[in-house]
Design an enzyme around this catalytic site. Structure first.
Site, PDB file in Angstrom:
ATOM      1  CB  SER A 125      -0.956  -0.042   1.201  1.00  0.00           C
ATOM      2  OG  SER A 125      -1.989   0.892   1.067  1.00  0.00           O
ATOM      3  CG  HIS A 238      -5.670  -2.400  -0.420  1.00  0.00           C
ATOM      4  ND1 HIS A 238      -4.720  -1.984  -1.333  1.00  0.00           N
ATOM      5  CD2 HIS A 238      -5.245  -1.952   0.796  1.00  0.00           C
ATOM      6  CE1 HIS A 238      -3.769  -1.308  -0.699  1.00  0.00           C
ATOM      7  NE2 HIS A 238      -4.057  -1.290   0.592  1.00  0.00           N
TER       8      HIS A 238
END
Length: 259
Positions: A125, A238
């Site tokens: 991330s 994600h």
């Protein structure tokens, strides 16, 4: 000296084969904290710098994740970044805190169990942009892996309306007002300096960090004839399902060791 360990306190490890430490180390005259995980068995291991996502307490280093990497045969250093968990300074969201990553590389290179010619960078991330910036700045890096990683801070500002207030506060304004500050935080503009091979992992349905970040990174690396490999997962966001997550981590560790 950057990367020098000031204090090292034993931390409870969920794996009896892995020793875990809470360390305080020097980065730009600041005392920065992080976790260090090392296999207890004697030997010479590859070093892995784990660069967390999020900011402040969001996306904090997870012990289970560090242990997973160490169990694959790495000495793992995971900085909390400046200003976190009692560390000095203020976190800078891919700004000056990039030097916390660089200093942690120095820490790994000095570790008695680490082969200093085999240091790998991994970022998840927001950690993706940290890994890329560190890979550009540091010398003699063996590989860089970015998983669901940010590569373009202009794009992050555009996509993540919920982060704009934080970004304006930390960075000092909007991309329109201070474009140079966003450019400095965007590794796409400096990939000419990247010498390590790069592995890109991304879920195509990711809403936290859009897959466009990885597409732009891959495109630029290929334009520069850099060594890059991409693993895109059409069905995932994600966060990958636990089984696929573990399998992918093992695959990426195998890839690292081949570099």
């Amino acid at each position: 000296m950057n990367g020098e360990i000031i204090s090292k306190v034993k931390y409870p490890s969920p794996n009896p084969a892995i020793q875990l430490w809470l360390v305080t180390y020097v980065s730009d005259h600041l005392k920065v904290k992080g976790l260090l995980a090392e296999p207890i068995a004697s030997g010479c291991y590859d070093g892995l710098l784990y660069l967390r996502g999020g900011i402040k307490n969001v996306g904090m280093v997870r012990i289970g994740r560090i242990i997973q990497f160490a169990s694959e045969g790495f000495v793992v250093m995971a900085p909390f970044y400046r200003g976190n968990q009692g560390g000095e300074g203020n976190e800078d969201f891919a700004g000056d805190d990039r030097y916390d990553a660089i200093s942690a590389i120095d820490l790994l290179k000095r570790h008695p169990k680490v082969n200093q010619d085999r240091i790998h960078l991994f970022g998840f991330s927001r950690g993706g942009v940290m890994a890329l910036l560190a890979g550009i700045l540091a010398e003699n890096i063996r590989s860089v892996v970015t998983w669901g990683g940010v590569s373009d801070m202009f794009l992050t500002y555009s996509e993540r309306v919920d982060l704009r207030r934080m970004m304006k506060r930390v960075i000092g304004g909007t991309p329109a007002k201070v474009p140079d500050r966003y450019m400095w935080r965007t590794p796409l503009y400096e990939l000419e300096k990247m010498t390590a091979p790069v592995l890109i992992i991304h879920g195509v349905k990711d809403k936290n960090v859009s897959v466009e970040h990885s597409y732009r990174l891959e495109k630029r690396l290929k334009e520069l004839n850099k060594k890059v490999e991409s693993w895109y997962f059409k069905e995932f966001t994600h966060y990958f399902p636990p089984k696929i997550n573990r399998e992918t981590l093992h695959r990426l560790c195998t890839w690292m060791k081949k570099q």
